[in-house]
Design an enzyme around this catalytic site. Structure first.
Site, short mmCIF file in Angstrom:
data_model
loop_
_atom_site.label_atom_id
_atom_site.label_comp_id
_atom_site.label_asym_id
_atom_site.label_seq_id
_atom_site.Cartn_x
_atom_site.Cartn_y
_atom_site.Cartn_z
N GLY A 195 0.84 -1.35 0.13
CA GLY A 195 0.10 -0.12 0.07
C GLY A 195 0.85 1.30 -0.06
N CYS A 196 0.56 2.27 0.53
CA CYS A 196 1.06 3.66 0.52
C CYS A 196 2.49 3.43 1.05
CB CYS A 196 0.34 4.57 1.62
SG CYS A 196 1.20 5.97 1.94
N PHE A 197 3.53 3.88 0.66
CA PHE A 197 4.94 3.43 1.35
C PHE A 197 5.20 4.38 2.66
CE2 PHE A 197 6.43 6.50 -2.39
CZ PHE A 197 6.07 7.64 -1.99
N TYR A 213 -4.16 11.16 8.00
CA TYR A 213 -3.68 9.95 7.36
C TYR A 213 -3.12 8.91 8.20
CZ TYR A 213 -2.19 6.64 3.66
OH TYR A 213 -2.09 5.80 2.99
#
Length: 175
Positions: free
Chosen positions: A9-11, A154
């Site tokens: 997913g998001c790094f 986030y």
């Protein structure tokens, strides 16, 4: 030092998890698995390059094994959702392992088989197992993103739970 490349997913999420492990050094966010040279964040986020957001890490195998890294990888993201992690949707957020040698390939293949055979997850694992061709470093402002921006929504909603899981279930391999 050995090298491993994971995309979960998001790094920002993946980097925040792995930088906390004993024996892990030099975690760098970047892009891999795509079809253009030197992609930029904006292009990758738009899904136009075929790259996934990933991390490259160097680790001391006398302090942490590749199998332990795989255990953390599979425990801290959802390897059963195709091209998606939470609200992040697109091929750039796919679950992937980019192996650097035959040993990594076989260890990861066996690990995935064990997870599927044991029904650890309700759904089958869709994590790609691919040879590493090239890894492009992400822009520097992505480095240590979580540690520098913990108050961002986030980070609070998506990364904090991963860190909590890590500190609860993997105490023996934390720095």
């Amino acid at each position: 030092m050995k090298r491993a490349i994971f995309a979960g997913g998001c790094f920002w999420c993946t980097e925040a998890v792995f930088i906390r492990l004993k024996g892990v050094e030099n975690v760098k966010s970047g892009y891999t698995g795509g079809f253009i040279k030197n992609p930029a964040y904006r292009e990758v986020c738009q899904g136009r390059t075929g790259h996934t957001e990933g991390i490259r890490l160097d680790y001391d195998e006398t302090l942490i094994s590749y199998a332990e890294l795989l255990e953390v990888f599979f425990a801290t993201h959802d390897p059963t959702t195709l091209n998606r992690q939470a609200n992040d949707v697109g091929t750039q957020y796919r679950s992937s392992i980019f192996y650097t040698d035959d040993d990594q390939f076989e260890t990861a293949r066996q690990f995935i088989k064990h997870l599927n055979d044991s029904h650890i997850f309700e759904d089958p694992i869709v994590t790609e197992l691919m040879p590493l061709e090239v890894f492009y470093d992400a822009e520097d402002d992505h480095d240590s993103y979580y540690d520098l921006n913990r108050e961002q929504p986030y980070c609070t909603y998506l990364i904090d739970p991963k860190i909590k899981k890590l500190t609860t279930h993997f105490k023996t391999i934390l720095k």
